[in-house]
Design a protein around this motif. Structure first.
Motif, PDB file in Angstrom:
ATOM      1  N   UNK A  54      94.241 -34.341 -18.764  1.00 24.81           N
ATOM      2  CA  UNK A  54      94.748 -34.444 -19.713  1.00 24.81           C
ATOM      3  C   UNK A  54      94.793 -32.835 -19.798  1.00 24.81           C
ATOM      4  N   UNK A  57      97.822 -31.578 -17.890  1.00 29.55           N
ATOM      5  CA  UNK A  57      99.808 -32.415 -18.109  1.00 29.55           C
ATOM      6  C   UNK A  57     100.007 -31.526 -19.750  1.00 29.55           C
ATOM      7  N   UNK A  61     103.769 -29.352 -19.253  1.00 27.46           N
ATOM      8  CA  UNK A  61     104.743 -29.328 -20.412  1.00 27.46           C
ATOM      9  C   UNK A  61     105.064 -27.939 -21.622  1.00 27.46           C
ATOM     10  N   UNK A  69     102.043 -32.899  -6.965  1.00 29.26           N
ATOM     11  CA  UNK A  69     101.195 -34.283  -6.803  1.00 29.26           C
ATOM     12  C   UNK A  69     101.006 -34.832  -4.896  1.00 29.26           C
TER      13      UNK A  69
ATOM     14  N   UNK B  10     108.222 -36.240  -6.449  1.00 25.35           N
ATOM     15  CA  UNK B  10     108.032 -37.220  -6.167  1.00 25.35           C
ATOM     16  C   UNK B  10     107.758 -38.021  -7.306  1.00 25.35           C
ATOM     17  N   UNK B  50      95.428 -45.556 -16.660  1.00 27.75           N
ATOM     18  CA  UNK B  50      95.615 -44.263 -16.403  1.00 27.75           C
ATOM     19  C   UNK B  50      97.300 -43.628 -16.679  1.00 27.75           C
ATOM     20  N   UNK B  53      98.263 -44.170 -19.824  1.00 28.09           N
ATOM     21  CA  UNK B  53      97.705 -42.337 -21.117  1.00 28.09           C
ATOM     22  C   UNK B  53      98.918 -41.213 -20.798  1.00 28.09           C
ATOM     23  N   UNK B  54      99.104 -40.903 -19.331  1.00 22.14           N
ATOM     24  CA  UNK B  54     100.032 -39.954 -19.099  1.00 22.14           C
ATOM     25  C   UNK B  54     101.133 -39.966 -20.060  1.00 22.14           C
ATOM     26  N   UNK B  57     100.501 -39.386 -23.476  1.00 20.12           N
ATOM     27  CA  UNK B  57     101.034 -37.832 -23.908  1.00 20.12           C
ATOM     28  C   UNK B  57     101.862 -37.455 -23.806  1.00 20.12           C
ATOM     29  N   UNK B  58     103.421 -37.672 -23.580  1.00 18.05           N
ATOM     30  CA  UNK B  58     104.229 -36.623 -23.016  1.00 18.05           C
ATOM     31  C   UNK B  58     105.092 -37.353 -23.936  1.00 18.05           C
ATOM     32  N   UNK B  61     103.615 -35.798 -27.043  1.00 13.54           N
ATOM     33  CA  UNK B  61     104.891 -33.778 -27.095  1.00 13.54           C
ATOM     34  C   UNK B  61     105.923 -33.671 -27.390  1.00 13.54           C
ATOM     35  N   UNK B  66     102.398 -40.939 -32.427  1.00 16.16           N
ATOM     36  CA  UNK B  66     101.443 -39.997 -32.637  1.00 16.16           C
ATOM     37  C   UNK B  66     100.347 -40.855 -32.188  1.00 16.16           C
ATOM     38  N   UNK B  68      96.237 -42.062 -32.208  1.00 16.48           N
ATOM     39  CA  UNK B  68      95.295 -41.621 -33.043  1.00 16.48           C
ATOM     40  C   UNK B  68      93.500 -42.150 -32.541  1.00 16.48           C
ATOM     41  N   UNK B  71      92.022 -45.729 -33.297  1.00 18.97           N
ATOM     42  CA  UNK B  71      92.646 -46.214 -33.946  1.00 18.97           C
ATOM     43  C   UNK B  71      93.501 -47.235 -33.150  1.00 18.97           C
TER      44      UNK B  71
END
Lengths: 226, 226
Positions: A54, A57, A61, A69, B10, B50, B53-54, B57-58, B61, B66, B68, B71
């Motif tokens: 995380x 990542x 950014x 990778x 990749x 997984x 999630x990635x 995350x981006x 950014x 958002x 939370x 939640x």
DNA sequence: GGTGGTATTCTAACATACCAGTTGTGCCGG
DNA sequence: CCGGCACAACTGGTATGTTAGAATACCACC
């Protein structure tokens, strides 16, 4: 029904890892080119690989690391182009902020700015390490008082990348004096509400970065990507 | 010894998920307020949590969602402040680019720009949907020909956030004509190498966004966070 | 001694299982 | 009927196992 108080953000492991690595990279404790392994970092912080991933990542950014990778994750070096890009945007924003400040400048605002300038003068001789913060505060004040609060975060974002590089610069002492004199002139131009003068000084002020950048590029070529 | 060819990136699953979600959000197929569950999205794309999630995350950014903890993850709405911030930076950068272009403008460059303007005129009546791209290209050309290639990406970044919002705007037709006329005037100002005129038009041109933003804010208040 | 193929060992990407909060719901007692 | 509490069904965060690609070192073969 907003969750205004509900935004109390939990401090997560990934946050901690990210912040720690971020500090290590920007302080150059982890110099460009350093290989970072998820596993290795995870062991070092005694956490699992997931939060490290995380953190990587997020660092990616911010262009602080390059994740390749199946190969490795390495700390990115400086890029003259990226620095120039930041400098360019900062110049544009700062020029706009200075102009707006020119339009709305008042003696009261001038006085507030003068207080900061006095601190700068004192810092030059007594607390050189404080000058950088005061410098930053000076530009922030101009934005704030000048009616351009939006410029503050934009400039801060640009500064961050440039400061990272400038931390390698030697001879900040004589530089600081030059910068202080620029600040004095800029403050005067604002008082005089002289757009042309203010703009010219702002341009000159930021152009001083270029020589610093060149100098760092020559003395630490190995930290650059190009 | 660079890894110039080693940068062949990749295409990862997370990339795919991210791009798909990004498109869905910016196209408002997933309107602000939509709840996104890692598990649900993972099932939809038939991947594990997984990569999702990635992707989250981006998107986070980019301030598009958002996250939370414990939640939910929701698609973020528009924020007048964030839009204003983008508009401000874009204005600053565009002003600087236009000025630099003014300094280095030549008949040859004017001709290249005129070609784009002609396309704009044609698009207005025949292919209205193309106008947006040509508009973007117009501003890019000014940066490119004007010796400010760095401004391009900065402006593009700002545009992205604003365009997202403007996609809700009705009445783009009459707007487009106004914009086209601005473009004509700006091109003329460049030819005349008239800094003042060029700057004034650029300011006016960008200020037109404000009414569009207000209009969208009124017609789609539910999409705003404030 | 040089060269080609292979096996080992790195890496990050991905999948899965588990954990700890949060939330909503419905039951139970008053 | 209403209030409060408990439980169940979520959420995202974390840990760990598995997979596949890339580099490297080594060994056989030329």
């Amino acid at each position: 029904m907003q969750d205004l108080p509900g935004m109390i953000e939990r401090r997560t492991t990934a946050d901690a890892v990210f912040e720690h690595l971020h500090k290590e990279i920007t302080s150059l404790a982890l110099p460009p080119g350093t290989k970072l392994s998820e596993l290795e970092v995870a062991r070092r912080f005694e956490v699992s690989r997931q939060p490290v991933r995380e953190a990587f990542s997020r660092l990616s950014n911010l262009e602080l690391v390059l994740v390749r990778p199946q190969k490795a994750t390495v700390v990115r070096g400086f890029s003259r182009e990226r620095v120039a890009q930041s400098r360019f945007v900062r110049l544009a924003v700062e020029l706009e902020a200075v102009q707006q400040a020119c339009n709305s400048w008042t003696p009261g605002k001038a006085k507030t700015l003068q207080k900061n300038l006095d601190e700068q003068r004192d810092a030059l001789t007594s607390h050189p390490e404080r000058f950088h913060d005061l410098d930053s505060q000076f530009h922030t004040l101009i934005c704030e008082l000048g009616g351009c609060p939006r410029a503050i975060s934009a400039i801060a974002e640009c500064r961050q990348k440039i400061d990272h590089l400038c931390s390698l610069s030697l001879a900040r002492k004589s530089e600081a004096e030059t910068l202080y004199e620029d600040h004095l002139e800029l403050a005067q131009a604002l008082k005089d509400k002289s757009h042309e003068k203010a703009i010219a000084i702002a341009r000159l002020h930021l152009s001083r970065l270029d020589s610093v950048i060149d100098q760092v590029h020559q003395s630490h070529t190995e930290y650059f990507e190009e």
